[in-house]
Design a protein around this motif. Structure first.
Motif, PDB file in Angstrom:
ATOM      1  N   LEU A 191       0.862  -1.171   0.000  1.00 16.59           N
ATOM      2  CA  LEU A 191       0.000   0.000   0.000  1.00 16.59           C
ATOM      3  C   LEU A 191       0.906   1.232   0.000  1.00 16.59           C
ATOM      4  CD1 LEU A 191      -2.979   0.948   0.114  1.00 16.59           C
ATOM      5  CD2 LEU A 191      -2.675   1.175   2.599  1.00 16.59           C
ATOM      6  N   VAL A 192       0.862   1.960  -1.088  1.00 16.67           N
ATOM      7  CA  VAL A 192       1.735   3.121  -1.240  1.00 16.67           C
ATOM      8  C   VAL A 192       1.064   4.337  -0.609  1.00 16.67           C
ATOM      9  CG1 VAL A 192       2.848   4.666  -2.906  1.00 16.67           C
ATOM     10  CG2 VAL A 192       2.828   2.186  -3.302  1.00 16.67           C
ATOM     11  N   GLU A 193       1.642   4.803   0.489  1.00 15.40           N
ATOM     12  CA  GLU A 193       1.174   5.986   1.198  1.00 15.40           C
ATOM     13  C   GLU A 193       2.342   6.962   1.323  1.00 15.40           C
ATOM     14  OE1 GLU A 193      -1.807   4.763   4.549  1.00 15.40           O
ATOM     15  OE2 GLU A 193      -0.158   3.324   4.591  1.00 15.40           O
ATOM     16  N   CYS A 194       2.065   8.249   1.332  1.00 13.29           N
ATOM     17  CA  CYS A 194       3.126   9.245   1.412  1.00 13.29           C
ATOM     18  C   CYS A 194       3.991   8.986   2.647  1.00 13.29           C
ATOM     19  CB  CYS A 194       2.534  10.646   1.478  1.00 13.29           C
ATOM     20  SG  CYS A 194       1.606  11.111   0.007  1.00 13.29           S
ATOM     21  N   VAL A 195       5.306   8.829   2.411  1.00 13.92           N
ATOM     22  CA  VAL A 195       6.193   8.431   3.510  1.00 13.92           C
ATOM     23  C   VAL A 195       6.364   9.537   4.551  1.00 13.92           C
ATOM     24  CG1 VAL A 195       7.479   6.688   2.218  1.00 13.92           C
ATOM     25  CG2 VAL A 195       8.233   9.078   2.148  1.00 13.92           C
ATOM     26  N   ASP A 196       5.998  10.770   4.198  1.00 15.52           N
ATOM     27  CA  ASP A 196       6.110  11.854   5.183  1.00 15.52           C
ATOM     28  C   ASP A 196       4.857  12.007   6.033  1.00 15.52           C
ATOM     29  OD1 ASP A 196       4.313  12.921   3.382  1.00 15.52           O
ATOM     30  OD2 ASP A 196       5.448  14.772   2.994  1.00 15.52           O
ATOM     31  N   GLY A 197       3.861  11.109   5.805  1.00 20.25           N
ATOM     32  CA  GLY A 197       2.624  11.164   6.591  1.00 20.25           C
ATOM     33  C   GLY A 197       1.671  12.269   6.188  1.00 20.25           C
ATOM     34  N   SER A 198       1.933  12.937   5.088  1.00 21.59           N
ATOM     35  CA  SER A 198       1.125  14.096   4.700  1.00 21.59           C
ATOM     36  C   SER A 198      -0.209  13.741   4.073  1.00 21.59           C
ATOM     37  CB  SER A 198       1.906  14.949   3.702  1.00 21.59           C
ATOM     38  OG  SER A 198       2.091  14.237   2.474  1.00 21.59           O
ATOM     39  N   ASN A 199      -0.350  12.497   3.575  1.00 21.26           N
ATOM     40  CA  ASN A 199      -1.547  12.089   2.844  1.00 21.26           C
ATOM     41  C   ASN A 199      -1.837  13.006   1.656  1.00 21.26           C
ATOM     42  OD1 ASN A 199      -2.150   9.886   4.601  1.00 21.26           O
ATOM     43  ND2 ASN A 199      -2.949  11.359   6.088  1.00 21.26           N
ATOM     44  N   LYS A 200      -0.784  13.512   1.047  1.00 18.40           N
ATOM     45  CA  LYS A 200      -0.941  14.391  -0.112  1.00 18.40           C
ATOM     46  C   LYS A 200      -1.631  13.674  -1.259  1.00 18.40           C
ATOM     47  CE  LYS A 200       1.750  17.744  -2.805  1.00 18.40           C
ATOM     48  NZ  LYS A 200       3.087  18.356  -2.987  1.00 18.40           N
ATOM     49  N   TYR A 201      -1.385  12.368  -1.370  1.00 17.16           N
ATOM     50  CA  TYR A 201      -2.048  11.530  -2.359  1.00 17.16           C
ATOM     51  C   TYR A 201      -2.776  10.410  -1.636  1.00 17.16           C
ATOM     52  CZ  TYR A 201       0.980  13.838  -5.786  1.00 17.16           C
ATOM     53  OH  TYR A 201       1.615  14.761  -6.567  1.00 17.16           O
ATOM     54  N   PRO A 202      -3.930   9.988  -2.146  1.00 17.92           N
ATOM     55  CA  PRO A 202      -4.634   8.867  -1.500  1.00 17.92           C
ATOM     56  C   PRO A 202      -3.850   7.576  -1.625  1.00 17.92           C
ATOM     57  CG  PRO A 202      -5.699   9.455  -3.575  1.00 17.92           C
ATOM     58  CD  PRO A 202      -4.658  10.500  -3.313  1.00 17.92           C
ATOM     59  N   PRO A 203      -3.903   6.710  -0.624  1.00 18.99           N
ATOM     60  CA  PRO A 203      -3.196   5.434  -0.713  1.00 18.99           C
ATOM     61  C   PRO A 203      -3.705   4.596  -1.891  1.00 18.99           C
ATOM     62  CG  PRO A 203      -3.960   5.869   1.529  1.00 18.99           C
ATOM     63  CD  PRO A 203      -4.622   6.870   0.650  1.00 18.99           C
ATOM     64  N   ILE A 204      -2.790   3.817  -2.470  1.00 20.22           N
ATOM     65  CA  ILE A 204      -3.158   2.901  -3.553  1.00 20.22           C
ATOM     66  C   ILE A 204      -2.201   1.723  -3.507  1.00 20.22           C
ATOM     67  CG2 ILE A 204      -1.692   4.061  -5.276  1.00 20.22           C
ATOM     68  CD1 ILE A 204      -3.903   3.402  -7.362  1.00 20.22           C
ATOM     69  N   THR A 205      -2.703   0.533  -3.829  1.00 23.39           N
ATOM     70  CA  THR A 205      -1.785  -0.602  -3.897  1.00 23.39           C
ATOM     71  C   THR A 205      -0.969  -0.508  -5.182  1.00 23.39           C
ATOM     72  OG1 THR A 205      -3.335  -2.065  -5.047  1.00 23.39           O
ATOM     73  CG2 THR A 205      -3.358  -2.104  -2.620  1.00 23.39           C
ATOM     74  N   ALA A 206       0.229  -1.047  -5.137  1.00 24.38           N
ATOM     75  CA  ALA A 206       1.107  -1.000  -6.300  1.00 24.38           C
ATOM     76  C   ALA A 206       0.465  -1.694  -7.501  1.00 24.38           C
ATOM     77  CB  ALA A 206       2.450  -1.646  -5.962  1.00 24.38           C
ATOM     78  N   ALA A 207      -0.210  -2.817  -7.263  1.00 20.93           N
ATOM     79  CA  ALA A 207      -0.831  -3.555  -8.369  1.00 20.93           C
ATOM     80  C   ALA A 207      -1.917  -2.728  -9.034  1.00 20.93           C
ATOM     81  CB  ALA A 207      -1.404  -4.871  -7.863  1.00 20.93           C
ATOM     82  N   ASN A 208      -2.759  -2.074  -8.254  1.00 22.47           N
ATOM     83  CA  ASN A 208      -3.837  -1.278  -8.843  1.00 22.47           C
ATOM     84  C   ASN A 208      -3.283  -0.113  -9.655  1.00 22.47           C
ATOM     85  OD1 ASN A 208      -5.801  -2.914  -7.807  1.00 22.47           O
ATOM     86  ND2 ASN A 208      -6.319  -1.591  -6.076  1.00 22.47           N
ATOM     87  N   ASP A 209      -2.239   0.513  -9.143  1.00 21.29           N
ATOM     88  CA  ASP A 209      -1.646   1.641  -9.858  1.00 21.29           C
ATOM     89  C   ASP A 209      -1.083   1.186 -11.203  1.00 21.29           C
ATOM     90  OD1 ASP A 209      -0.534   4.560  -9.669  1.00 21.29           O
ATOM     91  OD2 ASP A 209       1.180   3.349 -10.262  1.00 21.29           O
ATOM     92  N   THR A 210      -0.336   0.085 -11.209  1.00 22.08           N
ATOM     93  CA  THR A 210       0.289  -0.381 -12.446  1.00 22.08           C
ATOM     94  C   THR A 210      -0.754  -0.838 -13.452  1.00 22.08           C
ATOM     95  OG1 THR A 210       2.258  -1.058 -11.229  1.00 22.08           O
ATOM     96  CG2 THR A 210       1.934  -2.016 -13.422  1.00 22.08           C
ATOM     97  N   THR A 211      -1.748  -1.587 -13.010  1.00 22.41           N
ATOM     98  CA  THR A 211      -2.760  -2.121 -13.916  1.00 22.41           C
ATOM     99  C   THR A 211      -3.529  -1.008 -14.608  1.00 22.41           C
ATOM    100  OG1 THR A 211      -2.978  -4.117 -12.563  1.00 22.41           O
ATOM    101  CG2 THR A 211      -4.747  -3.641 -14.106  1.00 22.41           C
ATOM    102  N   ARG A 212      -3.907   0.026 -13.864  1.00 30.67           N
ATOM    103  CA  ARG A 212      -4.689   1.102 -14.483  1.00 30.67           C
ATOM    104  C   ARG A 212      -3.834   1.870 -15.483  1.00 30.67           C
ATOM    105  NH1 ARG A 212      -4.690   6.453 -11.231  1.00 30.67           N
ATOM    106  NH2 ARG A 212      -2.839   6.253  -9.932  1.00 30.67           N
ATOM    107  N   ARG A 213      -2.544   2.020 -15.227  1.00 31.73           N
ATOM    108  CA  ARG A 213      -1.670   2.731 -16.171  1.00 31.73           C
ATOM    109  C   ARG A 213      -1.430   1.897 -17.428  1.00 31.73           C
ATOM    110  NH1 ARG A 213       0.667   7.243 -13.722  1.00 31.73           N
ATOM    111  NH2 ARG A 213       0.438   7.306 -11.455  1.00 31.73           N
ATOM    112  N   LEU A 214      -1.206   0.591 -17.258  1.00 30.63           N
ATOM    113  CA  LEU A 214      -1.000  -0.273 -18.426  1.00 30.63           C
ATOM    114  C   LEU A 214      -2.237  -0.303 -19.320  1.00 30.63           C
ATOM    115  CD1 LEU A 214       0.884  -3.318 -16.840  1.00 30.63           C
ATOM    116  CD2 LEU A 214       1.820  -1.706 -18.499  1.00 30.63           C
ATOM    117  N   ASP A 215      -3.403  -0.342 -18.683  1.00 29.94           N
ATOM    118  CA  ASP A 215      -4.646  -0.424 -19.476  1.00 29.94           C
ATOM    119  C   ASP A 215      -4.884   0.840 -20.301  1.00 29.94           C
ATOM    120  OD1 ASP A 215      -5.144  -2.965 -18.579  1.00 29.94           O
ATOM    121  OD2 ASP A 215      -6.566  -2.363 -17.009  1.00 29.94           O
TER     122      ASP A 215
END
Length: 320
Positions: A293-317
């Motif tokens: 689960l990719v979450e902003c490492v500084d704790g800022s929540n600047k971007y919503p969390p997303i799993t690596a698989a979901n991120d890659t699949t949507r970009r490939l599609d």
């Protein structure tokens, strides 16, 4: 959506990676070393860096270019036996104009071979007997270097667990059911006459990479450009002794925009002579393990969390 980063330097930095390749060990703290500080500066201002003394021999890289060239010069009917299926099975051949990394443009004037699991069953052993041995050796070397870079990034960012990024890539090479890390052999054939090139078509459209980091090995033919903050581009030089490293969109998100995923492209050459020759490159696209689960490492929540698989699949599609 992720903010569009632009490089703020007019050149690609060069960093000597000898101190960190191979990575000296888990118990070593190098956060204040000059090498790590130089990497941090490059990733936070340009998003690209050349690494010298990276530990991968030029002879191995040249062998990979050779087996790739042998495959791509085979008849199309032979190559299509190994065609990539879809984003659930990313290994295989991708024909000319099949992919458009900039979906607003016509298909890219390149063909590719993706290798996702390091020991894939779908490699052209019959057509190119040395293919498997060479790409497996290079894949393993790229994994080692990638983990060292990820360790360095964790140290540079002074993460609570400096090994966090490396640990998040533990399944690298196990295939897309576990991790989407992919070696990609790229072949840009001689270009057709200008009248047959579609308006706006490039060898590779403007894009940012997916995932964490990319290692890129080039040939001397050139054409790669990195976008600048002012909207212009800089040409990336050929450095045979170096590997070019750039960051993926997921890493920019992970670091809450501290590190930059910079747009880049491969142009159609202006010179007629360069249009008639083959261009080759070899990319190693590094991804976190699918369940991370990719979450902003500084704790800022600047971007919503997303799993690596979901991120890659949507970009490939979106790309195919």
């Amino acid at each position: 959506p992720i903010a569009c980063a632009m490089a703020t330097s007019r050149s690609i930095p060069v960093v000597d990676f000898q101190q960190l390749s191979p990575w000296p060990g888990e118990d070593v703290s190098l956060a204040d070393s000059p090498t790590i500080q130089e990497l941090h500066a490059a990733f936070s201002t340009v998003g690209f860096v050349f690494l010298t003394n990276h530990g991968i021999g030029r002879e191995l890289i040249d062998s990979a270019f050779e087996v790739a060239r042998t495959f791509f010069t085979r008849p199309l009917t032979e190559k299509e036996k190994y065609s990539r299926i879809d984003s659930s099975d990313n290994t295989g051949y991708v024909c000319l104009e099949r992919e458009s990394v900039d979906p607003s443009k016509p298909g890219d004037l390149k063909e590719c071979y993706n290798i996702t699991p390091i020991r894939s069953e779908r490699l052209p052993d019959a057509e190119v007997p040395r293919f498997r041995a060479v790409v497996t050796e290079l894949y393993e070397a790229c994994m080692r270097l990638s983990l060292a870079i990820l360790e360095a990034m964790g140290q540079a960012l002074k993460l609570k667990d400096p090994h966090y990024f490396a640990k998040a890539h533990a399944a690298m090479g196990e295939g897309d059911k576990h991790n989407f890390t992919t070696m990609r052999l790229l072949h840009y054939p001689p270009l057709p006459p200008d009248s047959q090139i579609k308006p706006g078509q490039l060898r590779c459209g403007e894009h940012v990479d997916y995932g964490s980091i990319t290692l890129l090995f080039q040939d001397p033919s050139g054409g790669l450009q990195v976008k600048q903050a002012d909207g212009g581009y800089i040409d990336v030089p050929y450095m045979p002794e170096a590997v070019l490293v750039n960051l993926g969109a997921l890493m920019q998100q992970w670091t809450a925009d501290v590190y930059l995923a910079t747009p880049h492209r491969v142009l159609i050459p202006m010179e007629e002579a360069k249009k008639r020759v083959v261009r080759q490159s070899l990319a190693f696209f590094v991804h976190p393990d699918n369940e991370v689960l990719v979450e902003c490492v500084d704790g800022s929540n600047k971007y919503p969390p997303i799993t690596a698989a979901n991120d890659t699949t949507r970009r490939l599609d979106r790309t195919f």
